[in-house]
Design a protein around this motif. Structure first.
Motif, mmCIF file in Angstrom:
data_model
loop_
_atom_site.group_PDB
_atom_site.id
_atom_site.type_symbol
_atom_site.label_atom_id
_atom_site.label_comp_id
_atom_site.label_asym_id
_atom_site.label_seq_id
_atom_site.Cartn_x
_atom_site.Cartn_y
_atom_site.Cartn_z
ATOM 1 N N LEU A 22 0.831 -1.192 0.000
ATOM 2 C CA LEU A 22 0.000 0.000 0.000
ATOM 3 C C LEU A 22 0.871 1.249 0.000
ATOM 4 N N ARG A 37 -5.207 -3.549 9.931
ATOM 5 C CA ARG A 37 -5.442 -3.356 8.498
ATOM 6 C C ARG A 37 -6.160 -2.029 8.225
ATOM 7 N N GLU A 73 -7.027 -4.532 0.503
ATOM 8 C CA GLU A 73 -5.597 -4.250 0.299
ATOM 9 C C GLU A 73 -5.103 -4.850 -1.004
ATOM 10 N N TYR A 82 -2.948 5.053 4.018
ATOM 11 C CA TYR A 82 -2.769 5.069 2.555
ATOM 12 C C TYR A 82 -3.636 6.156 1.917
ATOM 13 N N LEU A 90 -4.961 1.167 5.894
ATOM 14 C CA LEU A 90 -5.747 1.711 4.788
ATOM 15 C C LEU A 90 -6.004 3.199 4.968
#
Length: 979
Positions: free
Chosen positions: A594, A689, A651, A696, A693
């Motif tokens: 990512l 996770r 992802e 990102y 995200l």
């Protein structure tokens, strides 16, 4: 043991007449004399002769074969050139017929495959299902296929049960489980996958798994199903495994035998194994159903086409040639047996590479036996034993067959079957083995080559070893009663004389012998025979020089800055590495994560050598992107999917696919799964996770997707609801509760901005009443983060714990809870260091020493990932040098300096100057207000260099009432102006 003798009396031809009457009576007499009276043995022996007589009297010519048998292939080539049948019926799954023409574009061995991932009509949990049928150049079925496809006017009809029916019969379990690989019936016509004999090592182990877990189907499985019988044959035959016994007692005698002799012997062996097969299982009944299926298809085809049975041939395993079902033969009566319908499952068909070692592993053959069979076939063909058939355009491997001369055709005509049935069994069974001459040149070549090959692989072999191998081979053949050394004798002699006790390299002598005798040939599927996905992959990777004919591992170097046009190739390689197993596409340097992308990459690519994973990938879709999207969607929508599973799919979709719509779809699924979860087992994974995200998306300077906002609000409400129960549930770990708090605290600002209510979190914390020490400490940390409990109160609670001797043994659990709290409340790191240091300082050695191992193991088990955070904080707190430790005072233990109240500052400005210049007026106002005092003396705060006595109260009064002082100043200033 099967009671086949009882059925023998009902078989046709049980009288003493006919071509086999004399043989039948001889066998009965010998068996009676051997057994000391009448019994089951005479009936079995005479029944075997009856089975041979019945098979040979059938109007449709039955050709019995054994899988990967050079003798069967030689006899097939000779018989096909002599008879020239117009229709060839063959025992092979009927729905595999469209694949046969694609064999032209392949290099054998390859396997026909049928695959189904989505099942309809089979038990739950049975899939995916896969069937393979390997084809080699040395097999009788390949000769029949090549003859039928290359001869105009010849029809090849596959009559065995379809793949769908195969699994219908193999999956009768009520629990819906897949067929057990250890079940002998699970491999259809083939034997189960099994290991070789003790001490045997399968050559080329990397290619032995080419068939994977597919069910194997072979034409002509012929092996005793009675374990005691096989053990007896191996013991008295002085051999180690079944492949060697078959080569010595069947292959070699039948290689040059006439067609009648070959046919009768094969049926006799099939009858023997059939009558001695156990009857307490389902395998025999499945075999009988297969025979009913095949004969039903044959009769239906003849009735539909009106063909002449005399111009047809039925190729089947010798075991099925000795069938005794009522439906056997063209003249069989109608029994009412019908073929059931297929399920609604959609099957996908294709070709995959195979290898000699994969065939051996699939069907329980000894290591190297298929390679030895290939060497035997090539030797017989080169000697003019037969003129083999070959598909036009067929690519051959090293040393491929097909160079037989025309003299083989003459031998074939001489060995052709006469018009009537003649007893050849009596002569064959009563004749001693032919005393073949020793082929010294061949054996000497083997001995010299194995020594040379051994030296290349690290062995200290010499010419003396070659002589020893030569003499030992002859000696072993004599001990075992063989006319001349076989490849198995040569292999044993080489191991004895060369390998001795050590193996200097990766390959042992047995492996070297297999390489010498032909090696483990690995097949290749041609470009045009591949599915569309595989062809598309090779087309897109063409700029890198990667093609289906590249048989080695290719190192690919990519510099995306210098060659940006290779970016699509790089993306495709990353997708293939995500989808393919086995390392066919493996990154060496470079990463794809990512927000991260390498500009320089190196890859090891072996798609030309490891074709099977890529070809099977083509069964799932048309393009790699489609397959990846299907797999991600399947993982997110499977019944056991969780929010963590969906986030992992998101992802992968971001990294490997450029499809925002699909990513939003997965995000909505993640929100749905999170709201539906009733446990918090995956809370740490969800937090990790989702944080990644968020980082990102925020790093991209773009607005957060709508699903992220929904995930935050749903997660805030979801975890607030589950928090009180998780604190008290003994099955919920501390790490899971800490992850919930981490989600709530670290995403609190975002959740509140999206409309969530902080009161919900405060109520959830208030309703939590844990009992476990670690969860209690975690709750205290949450209260401190919310401001419900002060830091001083936390210190007091920890001090109470250390003062209680009953609680001290459990104090490591409290510490682990505090360490876990560093994730939701990182500001507590100094406090945790303080608590741990205080414990080390206060506890006596007799308590602390037994307590340390418990502390270490507890932190390692429950808070391993947060210990580095604690260590970094301790590094910032404690002094860096040893001498400084003696004078160091912990910051939490240092006494603060007393705070002195500051003197009120004297007012400054024009008003203060006016009042200071008219002290009498100020004193009069102060007297009216009831204040006594004087002005500050010179040098005091607020005082002038020379002035009246100080009056602190007046100064304080003016400071507290600036508006009144300003009004008084205006009045005084106005009066002065009028004066």
């Amino acid at each position: 043991m099967s009671t086949g003798a009882t059925a023998a009396g009902t078989d046709a031809g049980t009288d003493a007449t006919g071509p086999f009457g004399s043989l039948r009576e001889q066998l009965r007499g010998a068996a009676t004399a051997f057994a000391g009276g009448p019994g089951a043995v005479p009936g079995i022996l005479s029944g075997m002769v009856d089975d041979v007589d019945r098979a040979l009297r059938e109007e449709l010519e039955i050709f019995p074969v054994c899988h990967h048998s050079p003798a069967s292939a030689l006899a097939m080539a000779r018989r096909l050139r002599e008879k020239r049948p117009k229709v060839v019926y063959m025992e092979l799954c009927e729905d595999l017929a469209p694949l046969l023409d694609e064999l032209r574009n392949c290099r054998l061995p390859v396997a026909l495959q049928a695959y189904a991932g989505d099942l309809d009509g089979f038990p739950d949990g049975a899939g995916p299902l896969s069937v393979i049928a390997p084809i080699t150049e040395t097999s009788a079925e390949y000769q029949a296929i090549a003859y039928a496809l290359e001869t105009p006017g010849v029809e090849l009809v596959l009559v065995d049960r379809s793949v769908d029916h195969l699994f219908q019969w193999e999956l009768p379990a009520p629990d819906g489980s897949a067929p057990d690989a250890s079940d002998p019936g699970a491999s259809g016509a083939g034997a189960p996958a099994a290991s070789a004999a003790p001490g045997e090592a399968t050559a080329h182990e990397e290619s032995a798994g080419l068939h994977g877990d597919a069910v194997g189907v072979e034409l002509g499985e012929l092996r005793p199903r009675f374990a005691e019988l096989e053990e007896h044959l191996l013991h008295h035959g002085k051999v180690r495994h079944w492949s060697e016994w078959w080569d010595q007692y069947v292959e070699q005698p039948l290689a040059g035998a006439g067609y009648d002799t070959y046919r009768q012997v094969m049926v006799l062996i099939g009858s023997l194994f059939r009558r001695l097969a156990p009857s307490d299982g389902d395998r025999l009944s499945r075999d009988e159903d297969r025979e009913r299926y095949m004969w039903t298809r044959i009769r239906a085809h003849l009735a539909r086409t009106g063909g002449d049975p005399a111009e047809c041939m039925y190729v089947c395993g010798a075991f099925h040639a000795a069938s005794r079902v009522e439906e056997f033969g063209l003249a069989a009566p109608e029994t009412g047996w019908e073929i059931g319908p297929a399920t609604a499952t959609e099957w996908l068909y294709g070709l995959i590479p195979s290898s000699h070692s994969a065939i051996e592993a699939q069907f329980g053959l000894a290591g190297g036996s298929v390679s030895i069979s290939a060497a035997t076939w090539e030797k017989q063909v080169s000697a003019g034993g037969a003129v083999p058939f070959r598909l036009k355009g067929q690519r051959t491997g090293k040393g491929g067959a097909g160079t037989g001369k025309a003299k083989g055709a003459g031998r074939a005509r001489a060995a052709a079957a006469p018009a009537g049935v003649t007893d050849r069994l009596s002569e064959f069974l009563s004749s001693p083995p032919a005393a073949g001459d020793l082929d010294e040149s061949e054996l000497l070549g083997w001995c010299v080559d194995i020594v040379r090959l051994a030296r290349r692989n690290g062995y200290t072999s010499s010419t003396a070893d070659a002589i020893a191998v030569f003499e030992t081979s002859i000696l072993l053949a004599g001990i075992r009663g063989r006319a001349r050394p076989t490849p198995y004798d040569f292999q044993d002699a080489a191991i004895t004389c060369i390998e001795k006790d050590t193996v200097p390299g990766r390959r042992d002598v047995r492996h070297l012998c297999e390489i010498l005798l032909g090696g483990d040939r690995i097949g290749e599927v041609g470009y045009s025979a591949m599915p569309p996905l595989a062809r598309d992959v090779f087309d897109r990777l063409a700029p890198l020089g990667i093609g289906p004919s590249k048989r080695t591992v290719r190192r690919v170097l990519l510099d995306l800055k210098a060659d940006p046009e290779l970016e699509p190739c790089s993306r495709l390689l990353w997708r293939l590495s995500r989808l393919l197993r086995g390392g066919a596409v493996r990154p060496i340097t470079g990463s794809l994560e990512l927000g991260e992308r390498s500009t320089q990459e190196s890859w090891d690519v072996s798609l030309g050598r490891d074709q099977r994973p890529l070809i099977e990938l083509g069964y799932e879709g048309v393009t790699v992107e489609q397959v990846l999207e299907q797999r991600l969607r399947r993982s997110a929508w499977e019944p056991k999917a969780t929010a963590a599973t969906a986030l992992a799919a998101i992802e992968d979709a971001i990294c490997y696919l450029d499809n925002p719509r699909f990513t939003d779809e997965l995000g909505a699924r993640a929100v749905e799964l999170l709201a539906a979860e009733r446990t918090v087992d995956d809370a740490p994974e969800v937090l990790r996770r989702f944080r990644r995200l968020l980082a990102y998306y925020r790093a991209g300077n773009s607005a957060l997707p709508r699903w992220c906002e929904s995930f935050v609000t749903a997660g805030y409400a979801h975890y607030c609801t589950l928090l009180p129960g998780s604190f008290t549930d003994e099955h919920t770990g501390v790490r899971q509760v800490a992850a919930m708090l981490g989600f709530l605290f670290t995403l609190e600002n975002m959740a509140l901005s999206l409309g969530c209510d902080r009161t919900q979190l405060e109520l959830a914390v208030k309703q939590s009443h844990p009992e476990a020490p670690a969860k209690v400490a975690l709750l205290w940390a949450a209260q401190a983060q919310l401001g419900v409990v002060t830091r001083d109160r936390l210190r007091a609670r920890c001090a109470e714990l250390l003062d209680n001797p009953l609680v001290v043994p459990a104090f490591p659990q409290y510490l682990s809870g505090f360490v876990q709290a560093l994730s939701p409340a990182p500001s507590l790191a100094p406090f945790v260091v303080e608590v741990m240091s205080d414990a080390f300082a206060r506890l006596p050695d007799q308590v602390l020493l037994p307590w340390l191992p418990t502390l270490i193991t507890t932190l390692r088990e429950h808070a391993q990932e947060m210990v580095p955070v604690l260590i970094r904080e301790a590094g910032r707190t404690f002094p860096a040098s040893l001498p400084a430790v003696d004078a160091w005072v912990p910051p939490w233990a240092a006494e603060p300096e007393p705070v002195r109240p500051a003197a009120p500052a004297a007012p400054a400005g024009p008003v203060a100057d006016l009042l200071a210049g008219n002290p009498a007026a100020c004193d009069a106002v102060a007297a009216l207000l009831g204040c006594d005092g004087g002005w500050p003396a010179a040098g005091e705060p607020g005082g002038a260099a020379a002035g009246p006595s100080a009056h602190r109260e007046a100064a304080g009064l003016l400071a507290r009432h600036p508006a009144a002082a300003a009004a008084a100043a205006e009045l005084v200033a106005g009066a002065g102006a009028r004066a």
